[in-house]
Design an enzyme around this catalytic site. Structure first.
Site, mmCIF file in Angstrom:
data_model
loop_
_atom_site.group_PDB
_atom_site.id
_atom_site.type_symbol
_atom_site.label_atom_id
_atom_site.label_comp_id
_atom_site.label_asym_id
_atom_site.label_seq_id
_atom_site.Cartn_x
_atom_site.Cartn_y
_atom_site.Cartn_z
ATOM 1 C CG HIS A 1 115.282 -6.709 47.819
ATOM 2 N ND1 HIS A 1 114.399 -6.305 46.851
ATOM 3 C CD2 HIS A 1 114.961 -6.029 48.931
ATOM 4 C CE1 HIS A 1 113.571 -5.406 47.371
ATOM 5 N NE2 HIS A 1 113.891 -5.222 48.630
ATOM 6 N NE ARG B 1 108.590 -7.402 46.310
ATOM 7 C CZ ARG B 1 108.729 -8.156 47.387
ATOM 8 N NH1 ARG B 1 107.840 -9.098 47.665
ATOM 9 N NH2 ARG B 1 109.756 -8.000 48.186
#
Ligand SMILES: Cc1cc2nc3c(=O)[nH]c(=O)nc-3n(C[C@H](O)[C@H](O)[C@H](O)COP(=O)(O)OP(=O)(O)OC[C@H]3O[C@@H](n4cnc5c(N)ncnc54)[C@H](O)[C@@H]3O)c2cc1C
Length: 578
Positions: free
Chosen positions: A240, A262
């Site tokens: 991640h 994001r």
């Protein structure tokens, strides 16, 4: 040889109390409340595992403009054509039923739009905003509601019981039960069962930076390997992009701040304060996890790092009220570590998050060993080379529920208690007790070495040389562990002893990752070989299948069956493709 140990019988034994284990228990109980069902778990039911830690949310095609086909194609293309297509189809289609069940039968509250429809947010790597969530702490909502329902029913619990070995029957042709340790006393317990569900949730905690909960050490996969089962796609370890760097002495380091940051437009910056993702992908920060992690790793290798050795994420160019409202949990978590997520910079590093690989299984959760079923992160084949954010909790709840639907019928049709291979129990007890007979040593250097070698040589970027180095290093480390003793004067909550067993399993599973990574001579999704950087020959895609016999690993490369769609094709009708 016979040992004095507690022996328990239960019709269905479920190992693990994450989304997979709890859904399985509830569904099995709904189908046949007369069966005895036992959930055994290394921690406390409802308080451990990764489902509870789910932040971002749950992928499901609910919106009118979205479709199961589109969710399926995102999953297949994200997985670089390696997923088992029937498993992936089951995932995306049953997810709709499961999210309704979570809301309407279990009482989960998910965030809603002003018009009353469920709010679905953007997650990286998806062509549609389909992630259902409760703020940014979705897993707590799901696990609390599931645990309440399990507590309210006649489902037995063995908490702080650690499964250590799958035991076959005397003939060796089916499961007899599972050997466990009651962690509260150190006593061995053999649980005989007609059927067992493995749902211990994988967890790549052998890497220097990692996200999963501390109770997860690949125990299920290690037990499956020792039991002779096949593990597929083990080279596929997902990193991640945004693990926190909160200092060397806190377990917060490596834990994630969620992908939705994001998704809504958060920027990644290198140590010089520059955005860099455009160099690697036109989607910038919204590219899939593998691409973003690799871009970050590249920046780190080139030395463009922050003083803490990582990079930054920032939201300071976005509306502060939106960030505070949408990411309340993340803002608080960052503040706890001294970071200002709303208007400052937060130090982040790619962190090992999820194992796409796992035990080979069929869509009804059965495995090669009669009586043994698997669901959730212990299983392999649903995600292929990459898991989309939001498909993890969908996977564990979809397949956990299916296992619970199938198990009672299987027990009625084929189940039987069959006496265990007592020699296998004795051998497993001896293996667990081995360190107690040696002078106590220090496990910390072994753990640190494992973290570093997996991060450096079997991590985000690998090649034949690094994987070759890791082979010898893992063997040496195992020998070092085998020579290190543990003080066994008091076995009640003897966490050093459990740590020894954790490391034993992590080293074994690390070897299978290394082995599969060496065999795959191309780059796909999470697996990047700098000596074979291209994604090759999608039409002839093969997946890795690792087994271990008499201490030796074997590998097979098996063709992916394109049962629904072939590379270059799509299931999305043209008029919906936009
Ligand atoms: C921080 C974080 C955030 C995440 N966010 C998301 C997200 O937003 N969306 C998404 O889809 N996915 C997310 N995931 C992934 C998701 O959590 C997992 O894919 C999924 O929850 C796994 O479910 P599971 O039931 O297989 O395992 P888990 O929920 O991890 O449960 C495993 C259980 O097995 C038990 N266990 C382990 N070893 C033993 C043993 N030897 N004996 C007995 N019991 C044992 C554990 O104690 C635990 O109860 C996230 C993961 C993490 C770590």
């Amino acid at each position: 040889m016979h040992f004095h140990m507690k022996r328990i019988k239960t019709d269905i034994l479920i190992l693990g109390s994450g989304g997979a284990g709890l859904f399985a228990a509830l569904h099995a109980h709904q189908h046949d409340p007369s069966l005895s069902i036992t959930v055994a778990v290394k921690g406390l039911l409802g308080k451990c595992g990764c489902t509870r830690m789910v932040q971002g949310g749950y992928n499901v095609a609910l919106a009118k403009e979205d479709s199961v086909e589109r969710h399926f194609m995102d999953t297949i293309e994200g997985g670089k054509w390696l997923p088992d297509q029937d498993l992936a189809w089951t995932l995306v289609s049953v997810a709709i039923e499961r999210i309704r069940e979570l809301e309407n039968e279990l009482g989960c509250f998910f965030d809603r739009n002003p018009d009353g429809t469920i709010h679905q947010k953007a997650f990286a790597g998806q062509t549609f905003d389909r992630t259902v969530h409760k703020g940014d702490l979705t897993g707590i909502e799901i696990i609390n509601r599931l645990a309440e329902q399990v507590w309210a029913r006649g489902i037995d619990r063995l908490e702080e019981h650690r499964a250590v070995e799958i035991i076959r029957n005397r003939k060796g042709d089916a499961i007899s039960g599972v050997l466990m340790i009651d962690m509260r006393t150190g006593e061995f317990v053999f649980v005989e069962a007609q059927a067992v569900l493995l749902a211990t949730g994988g967890g790549p905690t052998m890497y220097k930076y990692h996200t999963p909960s501390g109770d997860k050490t690949c125990d299920g996969m290690a037990m499956a390997l020792r039991a002779g089962l096949r593990l597929r796609d083990m080279e596929m370890v997902q990193f991640h992009p945004t693990g926190l760097i909160a200092g060397p002495d806190t377990r917060i380091t490596g834990t994630i701040i969620e992908e939705g940051l994001r998704g809504v437009g958060g920027h990644l910056l290198n140590g010089a304060g520059e955005r860099f993702m455009h160099q690697y992908d036109p989607r910038d920060e919204r590219a899939t996890r593998d691409i973003v992690s690799r871009g970050m790793y590249q920046q780190m290798r080139e030395g463009r790092v922050s003083p803490r050795g990582g990079l930054y994420i920032t939201m300071r160019h976005l509306n502060p009220a939106m960030v505070r409202k949408e990411f309340k949990g993340m803002v608080e978590r960052c503040a706890d570590c001294g970071f200002d997520l709303v208007s400052g910079l937060v130090d982040v590093v790619p962190t090992a998050h999820y194992m796409m690989g796992g035990v080979v299984f069929r869509a009804d959760c059965s495995t090669d060993l009669p009586g043994l079923f698997v669901a959730g992160e212990d299983s392999g084949g649903v995600h292929g080379a990459n898991r989309l954010g939001g498909n993890g909790v969908a996977n564990s709840t979809v397949f956990g529920g299916i296992a619970g639907d199938v198990l009672p019928g299987w027990v009625r049709a084929h189940g039987a208690f069959s006496a265990p291979d007592e020699d296998a129990i004795a051998a497993a007890v001896a293996a667990c007790r081995a360190p107690l007979d040696r002078p106590a040593g220090d496990l910390s250097p072994i753990r640190e070495r494992l973290y570093d070698l997996m991060w450096d040589d079997v991590g985000i970027v690998r090649d034949a040389a690094s994987l070759g180095r890791a082979e010898g290093a893992l063997d040496e480390l195992e020998a070092q562990l085998d020579a290190t003793g543990v003080n066994g004067a008091n076995l009640a909550f003897n966490l050093t002893w459990h740590d020894w067993m954790n490391l034993k399993n992590l080293i074994l599973v690390s070897k299978s990752i290394r082995f599969a990574a060496m065999a795959r001579e191309d780059s796909r999704g999470a697996h990047f070989r700098s000596d074979f950087p291209d994604v090759r020959d999608l039409e002839n895609s093969r997946y890795t299948c690792v087994t271990r016999t008499d201490g030796r690993f074997d590998i097979a490369m098996r063709p992916v069956a394109f049962t629904r769609v072939k590379p270059g094709e799509t299931l999305i009708p043209e008029e919906h493709a936009a």
